[in-house]
Design a protein around this motif. Structure first.
Motif, PDB file in Angstrom:
ATOM      1  N   UNK A  72      -9.554  27.915   5.615  1.00  0.00           N
ATOM      2  CA  UNK A  72      -8.506  27.963   4.690  1.00  0.00           C
ATOM      3  C   UNK A  72      -8.278  26.886   3.767  1.00  0.00           C
ATOM      4  N   UNK A  73      -9.144  25.838   3.913  1.00  0.00           N
ATOM      5  CA  UNK A  73      -9.037  24.886   3.035  1.00  0.00           C
ATOM      6  C   UNK A  73      -9.538  25.180   1.630  1.00  0.00           C
ATOM      7  N   UNK A  74     -10.099  26.061   1.422  1.00  0.00           N
ATOM      8  CA  UNK A  74     -10.303  26.612  -0.195  1.00  0.00           C
ATOM      9  C   UNK A  74      -9.066  26.931  -0.969  1.00  0.00           C
ATOM     10  N   UNK A  75      -8.125  27.411  -0.272  1.00  0.00           N
ATOM     11  CA  UNK A  75      -6.531  28.027  -0.645  1.00  0.00           C
ATOM     12  C   UNK A  75      -6.095  26.989  -1.584  1.00  0.00           C
ATOM     13  N   UNK A  76      -6.325  25.557  -1.374  1.00  0.00           N
ATOM     14  CA  UNK A  76      -5.840  24.444  -2.245  1.00  0.00           C
ATOM     15  C   UNK A  76      -4.436  24.418  -2.370  1.00  0.00           C
ATOM     16  N   UNK A  77      -3.708  24.657  -1.331  1.00  0.00           N
ATOM     17  CA  UNK A  77      -2.079  24.778  -1.027  1.00  0.00           C
ATOM     18  C   UNK A  77      -1.776  23.653  -0.265  1.00  0.00           C
ATOM     19  N   UNK A  78      -1.769  22.423  -0.760  1.00  0.00           N
ATOM     20  CA  UNK A  78      -1.451  21.282   0.271  1.00  0.00           C
ATOM     21  C   UNK A  78      -0.240  21.295   1.223  1.00  0.00           C
ATOM     22  N   UNK A  79       0.961  21.955   0.796  1.00  0.00           N
ATOM     23  CA  UNK A  79       1.928  22.112   1.430  1.00  0.00           C
ATOM     24  C   UNK A  79       1.801  22.768   2.792  1.00  0.00           C
ATOM     25  N   UNK A  80       1.032  24.135   2.315  1.00  0.00           N
ATOM     26  CA  UNK A  80       1.015  24.997   3.373  1.00  0.00           C
ATOM     27  C   UNK A  80      -0.193  24.673   4.372  1.00  0.00           C
ATOM     28  N   UNK A  81      -1.210  23.968   3.786  1.00  0.00           N
ATOM     29  CA  UNK A  81      -2.303  23.263   4.835  1.00  0.00           C
ATOM     30  C   UNK A  81      -1.706  22.323   5.839  1.00  0.00           C
ATOM     31  N   UNK A  82      -0.747  21.384   5.146  1.00  0.00           N
ATOM     32  CA  UNK A  82      -0.063  20.556   5.955  1.00  0.00           C
ATOM     33  C   UNK A  82       0.629  20.918   7.299  1.00  0.00           C
ATOM     34  N   UNK A  83       1.274  22.147   6.804  1.00  0.00           N
ATOM     35  CA  UNK A  83       1.964  22.772   7.834  1.00  0.00           C
ATOM     36  C   UNK A  83       1.190  23.438   8.960  1.00  0.00           C
ATOM     37  N   UNK A  84      -0.028  24.146   8.795  1.00  0.00           N
ATOM     38  CA  UNK A  84      -0.817  24.536   9.292  1.00  0.00           C
ATOM     39  C   UNK A  84      -1.464  23.447  10.322  1.00  0.00           C
ATOM     40  N   UNK A  85      -1.753  22.187   9.594  1.00  0.00           N
ATOM     41  CA  UNK A  85      -2.416  21.338  10.492  1.00  0.00           C
ATOM     42  C   UNK A  85      -1.529  20.868  11.892  1.00  0.00           C
ATOM     43  N   UNK A  86      -0.047  20.948  11.537  1.00  0.00           N
ATOM     44  CA  UNK A  86       0.986  20.623  12.341  1.00  0.00           C
ATOM     45  C   UNK A  86       1.017  21.923  13.445  1.00  0.00           C
ATOM     46  N   UNK A  87       0.751  22.948  13.144  1.00  0.00           N
ATOM     47  CA  UNK A  87       0.762  24.119  14.199  1.00  0.00           C
ATOM     48  C   UNK A  87      -0.310  24.123  14.691  1.00  0.00           C
ATOM     49  N   UNK A  88      -1.528  23.851  14.091  1.00  0.00           N
ATOM     50  CA  UNK A  88      -2.849  23.817  15.035  1.00  0.00           C
ATOM     51  C   UNK A  88      -2.685  22.657  16.099  1.00  0.00           C
ATOM     52  N   UNK A  89      -2.068  21.621  15.908  1.00  0.00           N
ATOM     53  CA  UNK A  89      -2.000  20.530  16.819  1.00  0.00           C
ATOM     54  C   UNK A  89      -1.210  21.017  17.930  1.00  0.00           C
ATOM     55  N   UNK A  90      -0.095  21.893  17.528  1.00  0.00           N
ATOM     56  CA  UNK A  90       0.743  22.266  18.867  1.00  0.00           C
ATOM     57  C   UNK A  90      -0.130  23.508  19.415  1.00  0.00           C
ATOM     58  N   UNK A  91      -0.908  24.129  18.767  1.00  0.00           N
ATOM     59  CA  UNK A  91      -1.967  25.204  19.514  1.00  0.00           C
ATOM     60  C   UNK A  91      -2.728  24.409  20.367  1.00  0.00           C
ATOM     61  N   UNK A  92      -3.321  23.373  19.915  1.00  0.00           N
ATOM     62  CA  UNK A  92      -4.333  22.468  20.887  1.00  0.00           C
ATOM     63  C   UNK A  92      -3.706  21.912  21.971  1.00  0.00           C
ATOM     64  N   UNK A  93      -2.504  21.553  21.961  1.00  0.00           N
ATOM     65  CA  UNK A  93      -1.433  21.208  23.095  1.00  0.00           C
ATOM     66  C   UNK A  93      -1.745  22.447  24.330  1.00  0.00           C
ATOM     67  N   UNK A  94      -1.651  23.688  23.790  1.00  0.00           N
ATOM     68  CA  UNK A  94      -1.410  24.829  24.810  1.00  0.00           C
ATOM     69  C   UNK A  94      -3.108  24.908  25.396  1.00  0.00           C
ATOM     70  N   UNK A  95      -4.060  24.647  24.729  1.00  0.00           N
ATOM     71  CA  UNK A  95      -5.265  24.976  24.976  1.00  0.00           C
ATOM     72  C   UNK A  95      -5.820  23.869  26.116  1.00  0.00           C
ATOM     73  N   UNK A  96      -5.274  22.825  26.057  1.00  0.00           N
ATOM     74  CA  UNK A  96      -5.331  21.702  26.933  1.00  0.00           C
ATOM     75  C   UNK A  96      -4.670  22.211  28.351  1.00  0.00           C
TER      76      UNK A  96
END
Length: 212
Positions: A138-162
């Motif tokens: 998704x990086x090429x979307x060039x939407x920094x606010x959206x990407x920052x939100x997704x980075x946070x959600x992905x970290x929360x998802x990583x917690x579930x993976x562990x």
């Protein structure tokens, strides 16, 4: 201004350290986070600790509970469902905006992340490469606010993976969903890629809570 920059850097360092403990499971759900204790641990004032809490809350890793202070966010069916649905909706929006901009170099980076995830020999390696794959999509979307939100959600998802790896074990395996998403993007079938991505994201919720 120098003090503000120092506080910002310290807050990021604190947030990263605490975030890693939460994601790995060293800090369990509902564990209290005390400003005084953390300020002493990181040799800082309360200001960067409070800023670190705000960053961690934005990443869905902690929450402020009335009369109970800041605590590690829960990892129950409702919170996992919320994170999965938010990721599925927002990451698809990002992919729809990114897909028309994907170049051969972008696709090569996505494929490299896929291969590295397939070749991961530990859950720690897989978690890093899995995050890299989803960010590369998704990086090429060039939407920094959206990407920052997704980075946070992905970290929360990583917690579930562990958490799932601790309870059910983990072994190296190929991620067929990732491969199908990449194939759809190479074929410029954006609708198919978005559908596959949404289904893939929501799979972890079903795996974590099959009876829900």
């Amino acid at each position: 201004m120098i003090m503000e920059n120092e506080n910002t850097t310290t807050a990021q360092r604190i947030a990263q350290s605490i975030g890693e403990r939460i994601i790995s499971g060293a800090l369990e759900p509902d564990a209290p986070l005390r400003q005084d204790h953390l300020a002493r641990e990181f040799n800082s004032s309360h200001v960067p600790v409070r800023e670190a809490f705000r960053q961690l809350e934005a990443q869905h890793l902690v929450r402020a509970v009335p009369r109970r202070g800041v605590r590690v966010a829960p990892l129950d069916a409702s919170s996992v469902k919320e994170i999965a649905e938010m990721r599925a909706a927002l990451e698809v929006v990002a992919l729809r905006n990114a897909a028309p901009k994907l170049t051969s170099a972008h696709l090569a980076r996505i494929e490299l992340a896929l291969i590295e995830a397939d070749n991961a020999e530990t859950i720690q390696e897989f978690e890093v490469t899995n995050r890299t794959f989803h960010h590369a999509l998704v990086a090429p979307c060039a939407m920094p606010r959206l990407l920052a939100c997704l980075d946070g959600l992905q970290l929360a998802n990583s917690r579930l993976v562990f958490a799932m790896a601790r309870s059910a074990g983990w072994r190296p395996r190929s991620n067929q969903d990732h491969r199908l998403i990449l194939q759809a993007l190479r074929s410029r079938n954006i609708d198919q890629a978005c559908g596959l991505l949404a289904r893939h994201i929501q799979t972890i919720e079903r795996l974590a809570f099959p009876a829900s």
